[in-house]
Design a protein around this motif. Structure first.
Motif, PDB file in Angstrom:
ATOM      1  N   ALA A 124       0.850  -1.194   0.000  1.00 34.00           N
ATOM      2  CA  ALA A 124       0.000   0.000   0.000  1.00 34.00           C
ATOM      3  C   ALA A 124       0.884   1.241   0.000  1.00 34.00           C
ATOM      4  O   ALA A 124       2.094   1.151   0.198  1.00 34.00           O
ATOM      5  CB  ALA A 124      -0.917  -0.009   1.235  1.00 34.00           C
ATOM      6  N   THR A 125       0.251   2.396  -0.188  1.00 35.66           N
ATOM      7  CA  THR A 125       1.008   3.643  -0.138  1.00 35.66           C
ATOM      8  C   THR A 125       1.401   3.947   1.297  1.00 35.66           C
ATOM      9  O   THR A 125       0.763   3.487   2.246  1.00 35.66           O
ATOM     10  CB  THR A 125       0.185   4.808  -0.714  1.00 35.66           C
ATOM     11  OG1 THR A 125      -1.009   4.940   0.055  1.00 35.66           O
ATOM     12  CG2 THR A 125      -0.144   4.564  -2.175  1.00 35.66           C
ATOM     13  N   GLY A 126       2.425   4.725   1.460  1.00 39.55           N
ATOM     14  CA  GLY A 126       2.896   5.110   2.789  1.00 39.55           C
ATOM     15  C   GLY A 126       4.337   5.571   2.718  1.00 39.55           C
ATOM     16  O   GLY A 126       4.934   5.607   1.642  1.00 39.55           O
ATOM     17  N   PRO A 127       4.918   5.909   3.873  1.00 34.48           N
ATOM     18  CA  PRO A 127       6.312   6.375   3.876  1.00 34.48           C
ATOM     19  C   PRO A 127       7.241   5.318   3.289  1.00 34.48           C
ATOM     20  O   PRO A 127       7.094   4.127   3.558  1.00 34.48           O
ATOM     21  CB  PRO A 127       6.609   6.592   5.366  1.00 34.48           C
ATOM     22  CG  PRO A 127       5.272   6.739   6.012  1.00 34.48           C
ATOM     23  CD  PRO A 127       4.331   5.895   5.212  1.00 34.48           C
ATOM     24  N   ARG A 128       8.192   5.770   2.496  1.00 36.82           N
ATOM     25  CA  ARG A 128       9.171   4.875   1.885  1.00 36.82           C
ATOM     26  C   ARG A 128      10.567   5.450   2.100  1.00 36.82           C
ATOM     27  O   ARG A 128      10.758   6.675   2.042  1.00 36.82           O
ATOM     28  CB  ARG A 128       8.948   4.740   0.362  1.00 36.82           C
ATOM     29  CG  ARG A 128       7.629   4.164  -0.027  1.00 36.82           C
ATOM     30  CD  ARG A 128       7.577   2.644   0.238  1.00 36.82           C
ATOM     31  NE  ARG A 128       6.258   2.140  -0.087  1.00 36.82           N
ATOM     32  CZ  ARG A 128       5.300   1.889   0.797  1.00 36.82           C
ATOM     33  NH1 ARG A 128       5.522   2.078   2.075  1.00 36.82           N
ATOM     34  NH2 ARG A 128       4.137   1.440   0.409  1.00 36.82           N
ATOM     35  N   GLY A 129      11.512   4.569   2.310  1.00 38.84           N
ATOM     36  CA  GLY A 129      12.899   4.984   2.435  1.00 38.84           C
ATOM     37  C   GLY A 129      13.435   5.471   1.104  1.00 38.84           C
ATOM     38  O   GLY A 129      13.057   4.974   0.045  1.00 38.84           O
ATOM     39  N   ARG A 130      14.286   6.472   1.175  1.00 34.19           N
ATOM     40  CA  ARG A 130      14.947   6.991  -0.019  1.00 34.19           C
ATOM     41  C   ARG A 130      16.439   7.019   0.256  1.00 34.19           C
ATOM     42  O   ARG A 130      16.870   7.109   1.405  1.00 34.19           O
ATOM     43  CB  ARG A 130      14.428   8.381  -0.347  1.00 34.19           C
ATOM     44  CG  ARG A 130      12.950   8.348  -0.728  1.00 34.19           C
ATOM     45  CD  ARG A 130      12.618   9.475  -1.675  1.00 34.19           C
ATOM     46  NE  ARG A 130      11.360   9.329  -2.356  1.00 34.19           N
ATOM     47  CZ  ARG A 130      10.159   9.396  -1.800  1.00 34.19           C
ATOM     48  NH1 ARG A 130      10.049   9.552  -0.517  1.00 34.19           N
ATOM     49  NH2 ARG A 130       9.068   9.292  -2.534  1.00 34.19           N
ATOM     50  N   ARG A 131      17.210   6.998  -0.785  1.00 37.95           N
ATOM     51  CA  ARG A 131      18.659   6.934  -0.645  1.00 37.95           C
ATOM     52  C   ARG A 131      19.311   8.229  -1.109  1.00 37.95           C
ATOM     53  O   ARG A 131      20.337   8.237  -1.762  1.00 37.95           O
ATOM     54  CB  ARG A 131      19.174   5.743  -1.432  1.00 37.95           C
ATOM     55  CG  ARG A 131      18.574   4.453  -0.890  1.00 37.95           C
ATOM     56  CD  ARG A 131      18.743   3.294  -1.826  1.00 37.95           C
ATOM     57  NE  ARG A 131      20.076   2.749  -1.753  1.00 37.95           N
ATOM     58  CZ  ARG A 131      20.634   2.057  -2.726  1.00 37.95           C
ATOM     59  NH1 ARG A 131      19.989   1.829  -3.845  1.00 37.95           N
ATOM     60  NH2 ARG A 131      21.845   1.579  -2.588  1.00 37.95           N
ATOM     61  N   ASP A 132      18.686   9.357  -0.736  1.00 35.07           N
ATOM     62  CA  ASP A 132      19.215  10.672  -1.067  1.00 35.07           C
ATOM     63  C   ASP A 132      18.670  11.662  -0.045  1.00 35.07           C
ATOM     64  O   ASP A 132      18.091  11.273   0.964  1.00 35.07           O
ATOM     65  CB  ASP A 132      18.850  11.069  -2.504  1.00 35.07           C
ATOM     66  CG  ASP A 132      17.339  11.067  -2.758  1.00 35.07           C
ATOM     67  OD1 ASP A 132      16.545  11.238  -1.795  1.00 35.07           O
ATOM     68  OD2 ASP A 132      16.945  10.908  -3.925  1.00 35.07           O
TER      69      ASP A 132
END
Length: 147
Positions: A124-132
């Motif tokens: 589902a949609t929600g917070p996602r980790g990013r690498r920047d």
């Protein structure tokens, strides 16, 4: 912990800061200086969808300005050419205090096991980790620094 954050977030200055400038690293497939290690690992990590290092047991044996540190870690790598995998390792570090600063002078990433994994996309949609710098942690730091 800073090393794991640096690897997972692709923050190679943070990774470098964990070592003394003349630090040495030994990983599966690599032996060399910290600068050579970063040049070797950065393109490999940038090909991945992500990594996550979960740190467990940690033991330090102190000998004045020198210490031996052993840290258990479970490391997951996904969207990797050749397949996703998780490995268990121990970071065995020779640490030194120089000019009041503790850092790694030599590290061995001792691979204990590896298993192949299959990952799926989030359900589902929600917070996602990013690498920047758009990662939530970076955004919170920017928000608090502005206060």
């Amino acid at each position: 912990m800073r090393y794991c954050r640096g690897i997972d977030r692709l923050d190679f200055e943070l990774v470098r800061s964990c070592y003394h400038p003349d630090g040495i690293d030994h990983h599966t497939g690599f032996d060399g200086t910290v600068d050579e290690y970063i040049a070797w690992v950065q393109p490999k990590l940038e090909l991945l969808g992500g990594t996550m290092h979960a740190v467990g047991n940690h033991l330090v044996e102190l000998y004045g300005d020198v210490a031996i540190s052993e840290t258990y870690s479970t490391n997951t790598h996904w969207e990797r050419p050749g397949g996703d995998f998780t490995s268990g390792c121990r970071f065995v570090d020779l640490m030194e205090r120089r000019d009041g600063r503790w850092a790694i002078s030599e590290r061995w990433a001792v691979r204990e096991w590896t298993r192949s994994d299959t990952f799926t996309h989030p359900e589902a949609t929600g917070p996602r980790g990013r690498r920047d710098n758009s990662d939530l942690l970076a955004e919170l730091r920017t928000r608090l620094a502005a206060r």
